[in-house]
Design an enzyme around this catalytic site. Structure first.
Site, PDB file in Angstrom:
ATOM      1  N   LYS A 105       0.818  -1.212   0.000  1.00  0.00           N
ATOM      2  CA  LYS A 105       0.000   0.000   0.000  1.00  0.00           C
ATOM      3  C   LYS A 105       0.851   1.260   0.000  1.00  0.00           C
ATOM      4  O   LYS A 105       0.378   2.335  -0.355  1.00  0.00           O
ATOM      5  CB  LYS A 105      -0.969  -0.026   1.164  1.00  0.00           C
ATOM      6  CG  LYS A 105      -2.040  -1.096   0.979  1.00  0.00           C
ATOM      7  CD  LYS A 105      -3.155  -0.987   1.983  1.00  0.00           C
ATOM      8  CE  LYS A 105      -4.273  -1.966   1.671  1.00  0.00           C
ATOM      9  NZ  LYS A 105      -3.873  -3.382   1.906  1.00  0.00           N
TER      10      LYS A 105
HETATM   11  C1  LIG Z   1      -4.476  -4.430   1.296  1.00  0.00           C
HETATM   12  C2  LIG Z   1      -3.732  -5.662   1.172  1.00  0.00           C
HETATM   13  C3  LIG Z   1      -4.119  -6.658   0.262  1.00  0.00           C
HETATM   14  C4  LIG Z   1      -5.357  -6.523  -0.587  1.00  0.00           C
HETATM   15  O1  LIG Z   1      -5.250  -5.500  -1.535  1.00  0.00           O
HETATM   16  P1  LIG Z   1      -6.580  -4.921  -2.232  1.00  0.00           P
HETATM   17  O2  LIG Z   1      -6.107  -3.819  -3.122  1.00  0.00           O
HETATM   18  O3  LIG Z   1      -7.445  -4.425  -1.123  1.00  0.00           O
HETATM   19  O4  LIG Z   1      -7.190  -6.027  -2.968  1.00  0.00           O
HETATM   20  C5  LIG Z   1      -3.331  -7.773   0.154  1.00  0.00           C
HETATM   21  N1  LIG Z   1      -2.234  -7.944   0.916  1.00  0.00           N
HETATM   22  C6  LIG Z   1      -1.826  -7.020   1.792  1.00  0.00           C
HETATM   23  C7  LIG Z   1      -0.616  -7.265   2.600  1.00  0.00           C
HETATM   24  C8  LIG Z   1      -2.548  -5.840   1.946  1.00  0.00           C
HETATM   25  O5  LIG Z   1      -2.134  -4.917   2.826  1.00  0.00           O
END
Ligand SMILES: *Cc1c(COP(=O)(O)O)cnc(C)c1O
Length: 764
Positions: A105
């Protein structure tokens, strides 16, 4: 390029407007009006930031191109090591977790705040933005870091008490930025998200906020400014695999993505629409397998219990970004109908050709076994989220797939240890240590530094208390924060100063209390600087009251009066409605203080060389290496400025002058290069320290303590009485050792580790 709403395709707004709005008034999400093309075969050798600039320029057409490049470079500087590392195992793991918070993220959340701040500024929006975000763990911290002390943007993060890992909690609760608040809310992620969504739809609260010139926005992946940066790493990783001869240009590659809100995988879909040779996009879910069901049956059914898994960032029942895919596969009209169904019945059906997607899910057992198997067979360590993706790849019998590795295994150390057959303990930091000892995989820097961090946020509330908290947070007055400064830096007497991470913060409000204002003017420097600024522009000061939260000790050579002066001037600028022109502020501050050495770094941050000549200030801000930090040794006594001045001689021997000239030239360069040995000799001074040190009781003992420890060099800060120690930035041990030794002294000393402040005074 214009952006439309998924629920109203007649709405057309610019990228900047879409980023500022976050979500459309009709409840829809913003989507690009068409997909631009990007030919990877012609862009194989770009750096990550160059590629990001090229790809994002296709969408952010109303951003100034140079400015956009600058924002991208600034954002991705926060990454440790490589921005994307592609680990070629049996499958290809795209390691997307080398950012500040060790989850993918960071890719979007280091950039979004900069895009938002730019968009607001260039659109002339002066209102305050309140970012309100529910998090299952990773978004919250990434957003808190991304929005760290961003001007005119506040951030309130809510995480559920259930399901967030200890490391994630500590990461969030220890965030020290002044514009943030973190709150734990009773329940699971869906509870938190539902409560936040309710606030976004609550007209009464929005009206209340509007009175405070504040509007709500979100850092959740519904903002288009979060989605777009994620497209880049699909292209970049493909190019990386081509360059490393793992695939040939033009080959089709499948990507498997561990999914929660469907944001990350949707970015892959966008990359494909833009021309990236993608074979299948594989949607990997955990036990909360709503998406697997949807892509196999055409029915989306959120009417089920949320299951707590070991991949908590995917514990989601309503995948917000799916709405965008449905729009791209149908129309705004269809989206409206489906979303109405979802809202009213918790379910909808949508028939469509989804053959470019595959889907599958992994149970907790699958996830654990896969972590173990990949480690045993390939010697490669993955986190539970990545493991969900790998398990699905194996279940579907695929190979040579690009798996998006979304988090560092150290973020989920106990789950990973358990999967490897070890017994995790209650203390997660112990588990991190054990995991390191077992695997020798490098611990991400920020996670390594987490242990022992001060917990700042401790609020825990129930669901129905959110609205009050939001209003309380938004109801704070305007605030200004100004860093402490350390002038007379070594040999740079009267010329060189540095801003350090200790702050005076004030909150101010206009008042009707003329008498109180007049009284304050008599005795308080902040008020005097405030009035002086009005005088400068020949305006009448409006009565004001300041509420000061002072962390900078007074008369200790740390620039507390400079901070107060700058604060008063900035408040005056805000009240007069003038643009915050830092050069103008410096002029007035120098006139009040008499010299620029402290006020200049307090205003601009960083290390500043300043010269006052004929009432004009000349200054240069210089870069400073991240290899140093400062440790302030603050005594419980003050030195009188008068006495400190009187002890200085009128004339100096030529040798002393030459000594200082050579040292100061070396100091400027050593601070930039980070060369420890040069810094050591460069911090010496013969102009004021030898005379002023005599005024400090027990100075020999103090010098002895410094000599015995791992301090690189020391100097008298300002005119004293603080002695500033310069250490290696990663030296966390010396502080404790010095503290213990200080006990032999009869005066008591405070010891404070201070990072260098690079930003200077700012408004919150
Ligand atoms: C947020 C997150 C996901 C999922 O991503 P999305 O964009 O919400 O589908 C997967 N793995 C980790 C470690 C995350 O922080």
């Amino acid at each position: 390029m214009k952006f439309l709403s998924t629920r109203d395709s007649l709405l057309r707004i610019s990228a900047r407007e879409a980023i500022v709005k976050g979500i459309s008034d009709d409840g829809g999400l913003f989507v690009p009006e068409y997909f631009p093309t990007f030919d990877i075969s012609e862009n194989l050798n770009l750096t990550y930031t160059e590629m990001a600039h090229k790809v994002l320029s296709l969408y952010l057409t109303d951003f100034d191109s140079d400015e956009l490049l600058y924002l991208i470079e600034k954002s991705y500087q926060t990454f440790e090591d490589e921005i994307v590392k592609v680990a070629c195992q049996k499958d290809y793991y795209l390691e997307l977790y080398h950012g500040r918070t060790s989850a993918f993220k960071d890719f979007a959340l280091c950039l979004l705040p900069n895009l938002l701040a730019y968009a607001k500024k260039s659109l002339g929006i002066k209102d305050k933005t309140l970012i309100l975000t529910a998090t299952s763990g990773d978004t919250g911290k990434a957003a808190l870091e991304g929005f760290y002390n961003t001007e005119a943007i506040d951030i309130l993060v809510l995480y559920p008490t259930e399901g967030v890992s200890d490391i994630q909690k500590t990461q969030m609760d220890s965030t020290a930025s002044l514009n943030s608040k973190v709150i734990a809310i009773d329940g699971n992620f869906d509870d938190a998200q539902t409560a936040v969504k309710k606030i976004f739809n609550d007209e009464a609260i929005k009206k209340e906020l509007k009175k405070k010139n504040t509007y709500l926005s979100s850092a959740n992946s519904i903002n288009i400014g979060r989605l777009l940066p994620q497209i880049v790493y699909y292209f970049y990783s493909y190019a990386n695999l081509v360059n490393n001869k793992k695939i040939s240009v033009g080959d089709k590659l499948s990507f498997c993505v561990p999914t929660g809100n469907f944001g990350d995988i949707l970015a892959g879909f966008y990359a494909k629409q833009m021309g990236l040779p993608v074979d299948k996009l594989i949607i990997a879910s955990n036990d909360n397998n709503v998406l697997t069901d949807f892509f196999t049956t055409g029915t989306y059914d959120a009417n089920r219990e949320l299951i707590k898994t070991i991949s908590p960032s995917m514990d989601i029942l309503v995948s917000s970004n799916l709405e965008r895919l449905i729009y791209h596969k149908s129309s705004a009209e269809v989206v409206r109908a489906k979303m109405r169904d979802l809202k009213e019945k918790g379910t909808f059906t949508f028939a469509c050709d989804f053959s470019e997607f595959l889907s599958g899910y992994a149970t907790k057992e699958d996830t654990e076994q896969t972590i173990k198997k990949v480690y045993q067979d390939e010697g490669y360590l993955i986190d539970p989220h990545t493991s969900v993706a790998k398990a699905v790849v194996d279940k579907l019998g695929l190979s040579k797939v690009a798996i998006l590795s979304t988090a560092s295994p150290y973020k989920f150390a106990s789950s990973v240890l358990k999967a490897l057959g070890e017994n995790p303990v209650a203390d997660e930091f112990e588990n991190i240590k054990t995991l390191y000892e077992k695997t020798r995989v490098k611990i991400p820097r920020e996670i390594g530094k987490l242990k022992g961090k001060k917990i700042i946020h401790k609020t825990k509330i129930k669901k129905d208390e959110i609205a009050d908290e939001v209003l309380k947070f938004a109801g704070r007055g305007k605030r200004i924060s100004v860093p402490a400064t350390s002038a007379n830096l070594g040999p740079g007497f009267d010329a060189l100063g540095v801003a350090v991470g200790l702050y005076n913060t004030c909150e101010f409000k206009l008042t009707n209390d003329d008498e109180g204002f007049r009284q304050n003017l008599k005795e308080n420097l902040i008020y005097q600087a405030y009035k002086k600024t009005f005088d400068t522009y020949k305006e009448t000061p409006k009565p004001i009251s300041f509420d000061l939260d002072a962390d900078i000790p007074i008369s200790r050579g740390l620039g507390s009066s400079a901070a107060c002066i700058v604060m008063g001037i900035m408040a005056a600028f805000l009240v007069m409605g003038r643009d915050i022109d830092k050069k103008e502020i410096l002029k007035i501050a120098t006139a009040i203080e008499g010299h620029p050495d402290n006020v200049a770094p307090a205003i601009f941050g960083g290390t500043i060389v300043s010269i006052l000549e004929d009432e004009e200030v000349f200054l240069e801000k210089m870069g400073i290496s991240d290899k140093f930090k400062f440790l302030a040794l603050i005594p419980d006594f003050k030195l009188s400025t008068k006495e400190a001045r009187e002890v200085l001689p009128e004339f100096y021997p030529k040798a002393d002058a030459v000594f200082n000239i050579s040292r100061v030239a070396m100091l400027v360069l050593a601070l930039q290069s980070g060369d420890e040995n040069n810094l050591k000799i460069a911090l010496q001074d013969k102009i004021h320290q030898p005379y002023r040190y005599k005024l400090i009781p027990e100075i020999e003992k103090i010098e002895q303590i410094i000599k015995e420890s791992d301090v690189l060099a020391s100097y008298l800060s300002g005119a004293g009485s603080t002695i500033m120690l310069v250490l290696k930035a990663d030296d966390d041990i010396s502080e404790k050792a010095i503290r213990e030794k200080l006990e032999i002294l009869s005066n008591s000393y405070q010891l404070k580790a201070l990072a260098i402040d690079k930003k200077g005074a700012f408004i919150i």
